[in-house]
Design an enzyme around this catalytic site. Structure first.
Site, mmCIF file in Angstrom:
data_model
loop_
_atom_site.group_PDB
_atom_site.id
_atom_site.type_symbol
_atom_site.label_atom_id
_atom_site.label_comp_id
_atom_site.label_asym_id
_atom_site.label_seq_id
_atom_site.Cartn_x
_atom_site.Cartn_y
_atom_site.Cartn_z
ATOM 1 N N ASP A 72 0.845 -1.187 0.000
ATOM 2 C CA ASP A 72 0.000 0.000 0.000
ATOM 3 C C ASP A 72 0.886 1.246 0.000
ATOM 4 O OD1 ASP A 72 -2.136 -1.747 0.306
ATOM 5 O OD2 ASP A 72 -2.205 -1.497 2.486
ATOM 6 N N ASP B 41 0.956 4.532 2.223
ATOM 7 C CA ASP B 41 0.410 5.137 3.441
ATOM 8 C C ASP B 41 0.652 6.637 3.402
ATOM 9 O OD1 ASP B 41 -0.528 2.779 4.925
ATOM 10 O OD2 ASP B 41 1.579 2.201 4.899
#
Length: 219
Positions: A139, A141
């Site tokens: 991901d 962040d």
């Protein structure tokens, strides 16, 4: 170390005598990794403090490329210098090329809202250390510090739109509250009655109304 006290998601470089400033002993395996990491000139991430910690305590984290998470508890005097989270613009060249369009949209969103967009997590670790951390399903962040609740609403709307346009990477991260707490932007976008807030010390649930009340009133 001069300047403001490092806060969660900041990055710190430890001085030569860091081991003398340990507030909690490290087991031998952790000590080996921490010593080697620091000797290579790499930084550590500032973690959430514990409730009993003193003002001159600092909790740090070291995430290794194999995803192991190591923790350190040191005195503030161990820190030689510190840096804020890197911005999306700074990490743009570190990220995979396929993520570029999504990150460009995030940069544009931040510019439109006059927000500095920080980055933490794997992409920040790779950028700060020069060591490969990213995996195909990693991901991104993101970290936002809006000044007004109306900016929070615009931010959430914009992030959802960017996420719909770009499925190649998942955009996660936090919105920082004026009191230093942080909430997941994805959870906040769902407008739940209560939401989990990670504070500078500890974590607790808060109501959405309480979070709105932290921002200045707007006429």
């Amino acid at each position: 170390m001069g300047g403001e006290r490092p806060v969660r998601h900041d990055w710190v470089y430890l001085g030569d005598h860091w081991a003398e400033a340990l507030r909690s002993p490290l087991i031998p395996d952790v000590l080996v990794h921490v010593t080697a990491w620091r000797a290579q000139g790499r930084p550590f991430a500032v973690a959430r403090q514990d409730l009993p910690d003193r003002e001159d305590d600092l909790r740090l984290g070291l995430t290794l490329p194999d995803r192991r998470h190591l923790s350190l508890h040191v005195a503030l005097s161990a820190v030689e210098r510190h840096l804020p989270p890197p911005t999306v613009q700074e990490v743009r060249a570190t990220a995979p090329a396929a993520w570029g369009p999504a990150l460009d949209d995030v940069i544009a969103l931040g510019s439109a809202l006059d927000l500095t967009v920080g980055v933490f997590g794997s992409l920040a670790w790779q950028h700060r250390s020069g060591v490969p951390f990213l995996r195909p399903l990693s991901d991104v962040d993101l970290l936002f510090s809006p000044a007004r609740w109306s900016d929070v609403e615009r931010l959430l709307f914009g992030l959802e739109a960017v996420s719909r346009r770009h499925s190649v990477v998942r955009l996660d991260g936090e919105v920082l509250m004026p009191d230093g707490g942080a909430v997941s932007w994805r959870e906040l976008a769902l407008e739940p009655e209560r939401i989990w807030v990670t504070g500078p010390r500890g974590a607790s649930p808060r109501t959405l109304r309480e979070l709105r009340g932290l921002f200045p009133s707007e006429s």
